[in-house]
Design a protein around this motif. Structure first.
Motif, PDB file in Angstrom:
ATOM      1  N   ARG A  59      38.593 -37.337  17.175  1.00  0.00           N
ATOM      2  CA  ARG A  59      37.113 -37.627  16.956  1.00  0.00           C
ATOM      3  C   ARG A  59      36.544 -37.506  15.533  1.00  0.00           C
ATOM      4  N   PHE A  60      37.069 -36.576  14.946  1.00  0.00           N
ATOM      5  CA  PHE A  60      36.602 -36.515  13.555  1.00  0.00           C
ATOM      6  C   PHE A  60      36.824 -37.715  12.608  1.00  0.00           C
ATOM      7  N   TYR A  61      37.914 -38.396  12.916  1.00  0.00           N
ATOM      8  CA  TYR A  61      38.404 -39.521  12.232  1.00  0.00           C
ATOM      9  C   TYR A  61      37.401 -40.647  12.620  1.00  0.00           C
ATOM     10  N   ASP A  62      37.118 -40.666  13.736  1.00  0.00           N
ATOM     11  CA  ASP A  62      36.290 -41.874  14.573  1.00  0.00           C
ATOM     12  C   ASP A  62      35.064 -41.645  13.829  1.00  0.00           C
ATOM     13  N   ALA A  63      34.482 -40.526  13.785  1.00  0.00           N
ATOM     14  CA  ALA A  63      33.022 -40.103  13.462  1.00  0.00           C
ATOM     15  C   ALA A  63      33.165 -40.491  11.997  1.00  0.00           C
ATOM     16  N   LEU A  64      34.160 -40.071  11.346  1.00  0.00           N
ATOM     17  CA  LEU A  64      34.229 -40.142   9.544  1.00  0.00           C
ATOM     18  C   LEU A  64      34.218 -41.670   9.318  1.00  0.00           C
ATOM     19  N   VAL A  65      35.211 -42.495   9.884  1.00  0.00           N
ATOM     20  CA  VAL A  65      34.941 -44.126   9.750  1.00  0.00           C
ATOM     21  C   VAL A  65      33.850 -44.875  10.090  1.00  0.00           C
ATOM     22  N   SER A  66      33.181 -44.391  11.382  1.00  0.00           N
ATOM     23  CA  SER A  66      31.878 -44.970  11.755  1.00  0.00           C
ATOM     24  C   SER A  66      30.683 -44.368  10.994  1.00  0.00           C
ATOM     25  N   GLY A  67      30.824 -43.433  10.203  1.00  0.00           N
ATOM     26  CA  GLY A  67      29.661 -42.893   9.524  1.00  0.00           C
ATOM     27  C   GLY A  67      28.768 -41.831   9.969  1.00  0.00           C
ATOM     28  N   ASP A  68      29.071 -41.480  11.429  1.00  0.00           N
ATOM     29  CA  ASP A  68      28.550 -40.509  12.173  1.00  0.00           C
ATOM     30  C   ASP A  68      28.480 -38.987  11.468  1.00  0.00           C
ATOM     31  N   ARG A  69      27.548 -38.715  10.516  1.00  0.00           N
ATOM     32  CA  ARG A  69      27.490 -37.525  10.064  1.00  0.00           C
ATOM     33  C   ARG A  69      27.422 -36.468  10.696  1.00  0.00           C
ATOM     34  N   ASP A  70      26.887 -36.294  11.648  1.00  0.00           N
ATOM     35  CA  ASP A  70      26.502 -35.405  12.703  1.00  0.00           C
ATOM     36  C   ASP A  70      27.555 -34.975  13.532  1.00  0.00           C
ATOM     37  N   TYR A 112      36.463 -32.749   1.534  1.00  0.00           N
ATOM     38  CA  TYR A 112      37.235 -34.038   2.062  1.00  0.00           C
ATOM     39  C   TYR A 112      36.341 -35.051   2.675  1.00  0.00           C
ATOM     40  N   VAL A 113      35.213 -34.747   3.418  1.00  0.00           N
ATOM     41  CA  VAL A 113      34.355 -35.754   3.909  1.00  0.00           C
ATOM     42  C   VAL A 113      33.497 -36.145   2.836  1.00  0.00           C
ATOM     43  N   ALA A 173      34.064 -44.396   0.673  1.00  0.00           N
ATOM     44  CA  ALA A 173      33.493 -45.588   1.800  1.00  0.00           C
ATOM     45  C   ALA A 173      32.258 -46.297   1.065  1.00  0.00           C
ATOM     46  N   ALA A 174      31.595 -45.457   0.552  1.00  0.00           N
ATOM     47  CA  ALA A 174      30.310 -46.208  -0.179  1.00  0.00           C
ATOM     48  C   ALA A 174      30.565 -47.206  -1.174  1.00  0.00           C
ATOM     49  N   ASP A 175      31.746 -46.938  -2.038  1.00  0.00           N
ATOM     50  CA  ASP A 175      32.226 -47.684  -2.977  1.00  0.00           C
ATOM     51  C   ASP A 175      32.723 -49.022  -2.232  1.00  0.00           C
ATOM     52  N   ILE A 208      35.506 -52.726  11.207  1.00  0.00           N
ATOM     53  CA  ILE A 208      36.591 -52.965  12.087  1.00  0.00           C
ATOM     54  C   ILE A 208      37.487 -51.971  12.061  1.00  0.00           C
ATOM     55  N   VAL A 209      37.550 -51.110  10.729  1.00  0.00           N
ATOM     56  CA  VAL A 209      38.510 -50.167  11.217  1.00  0.00           C
ATOM     57  C   VAL A 209      38.337 -49.084  11.967  1.00  0.00           C
ATOM     58  N   SER A 210      37.145 -48.563  12.551  1.00  0.00           N
ATOM     59  CA  SER A 210      36.872 -47.627  13.186  1.00  0.00           C
ATOM     60  C   SER A 210      37.483 -47.661  14.656  1.00  0.00           C
ATOM     61  N   ASP A 211      37.787 -48.983  15.163  1.00  0.00           N
ATOM     62  CA  ASP A 211      38.547 -49.139  16.310  1.00  0.00           C
ATOM     63  C   ASP A 211      40.219 -49.041  16.128  1.00  0.00           C
ATOM     64  N   MET A 212      40.550 -49.224  15.076  1.00  0.00           N
ATOM     65  CA  MET A 212      41.898 -49.247  14.677  1.00  0.00           C
ATOM     66  C   MET A 212      42.723 -47.928  14.511  1.00  0.00           C
ATOM     67  N   ILE A 213      41.690 -47.111  14.153  1.00  0.00           N
ATOM     68  CA  ILE A 213      42.281 -45.677  13.406  1.00  0.00           C
ATOM     69  C   ILE A 213      43.218 -44.955  14.583  1.00  0.00           C
ATOM     70  N   ARG A 214      44.300 -44.594  14.120  1.00  0.00           N
ATOM     71  CA  ARG A 214      45.465 -43.750  15.275  1.00  0.00           C
ATOM     72  C   ARG A 214      45.699 -42.444  14.556  1.00  0.00           C
ATOM     73  N   VAL A 215      45.574 -41.170  14.952  1.00  0.00           N
ATOM     74  CA  VAL A 215      46.032 -40.049  14.863  1.00  0.00           C
ATOM     75  C   VAL A 215      47.227 -39.587  15.651  1.00  0.00           C
ATOM     76  N   GLU A 216      48.237 -39.191  15.139  1.00  0.00           N
ATOM     77  CA  GLU A 216      49.407 -38.600  15.785  1.00  0.00           C
ATOM     78  C   GLU A 216      49.803 -37.587  15.303  1.00  0.00           C
ATOM     79  N   VAL A 217      49.932 -36.466  16.215  1.00  0.00           N
ATOM     80  CA  VAL A 217      50.278 -35.054  15.650  1.00  0.00           C
ATOM     81  C   VAL A 217      51.737 -34.953  15.843  1.00  0.00           C
ATOM     82  N   THR A 218      52.216 -34.450  14.619  1.00  0.00           N
ATOM     83  CA  THR A 218      53.733 -34.251  14.798  1.00  0.00           C
ATOM     84  C   THR A 218      54.314 -32.894  14.587  1.00  0.00           C
TER      85      THR A 218
END
Length: 163
Positions: free
Chosen positions: A55-66, A81-82, A89-91, A102-112
């Motif tokens: 959820r954190f990375y989805d929100a980060l990439v989509s720019g949802d600060r809340d 970090y944020v 991201a602004a640059d 496009i990236v927000s739908d492609m992000i994948r987090v895999e816990v190891t």
């Protein structure tokens, strides 16, 4: 007398049908109106550490600060970090305005890995972009998130590059 019984049975049947209809309506509203929790509770409250990271990375990439703030302990290194990500991201948005959409739908987090240490949990994970049909995922960046529970919610305290 026969007519009185008929009226009574018809009225009883209609009342029963109305009760059943009301019950079914209430049941359907409950089923389709959300997850059954009061509206003040967020998804992070019921989610485990892996779901909070996703959820954190989805929100980060989509720019949802809340939503990003809801996943983080806002007084911690997580916000550094944020802020670093937001600057990059602004640059990128200045150079290529549609890149992040496009990236927000492609992000994948895999816990190891997971390791408890006192009141915190260290979660080692890889973050990558899912290439979809091409099957060639981009290499994962290894990260470690330090997380802790606050009032039953997992919060990210800090994120560093994994060793």
């Amino acid at each position: 007398m026969n007519e009185v019984v008929k009226k009574y049975m018809t009225w009883k049947w209609l009342a029963g049908a109305a009760c059943v209809a009301i019950f079914i309506t209430v049941l359907l509203v409950k089923i389709f109106s959300g997850n059954g929790k009061p509206s003040g509770t967020s998804a992070a409250e019921a989610a485990g550490p892996e779901q909070v990271l996703e959820r954190f990375y989805d929100a980060l990439v989509s720019g949802d600060r809340d939503d990003v703030r809801a996943c983080c302990d806002t007084s911690s290194a997580c916000m550094e970090y944020v802020e670093g990500y937001m600057e990059k991201a602004a640059d990128l948005m200045e150079k290529e305005s549609g890149a992040l959409s496009i990236v927000s739908d492609m992000i994948r987090v895999e816990v190891t890995g997971r390791k408890r240490s006192g009141g915190t949990l260290e979660v080692t994970y890889g973050i990558s972009l899912d290439a979809g049909e091409t099957g060639q995922d981009l290499p994962a960046k290894k990260r470690t998130a330090v997380m802790r529970q606050e009032e039953g919610q997992w919060k990210i305290v800090g994120i560093t590059a994994a060793e």
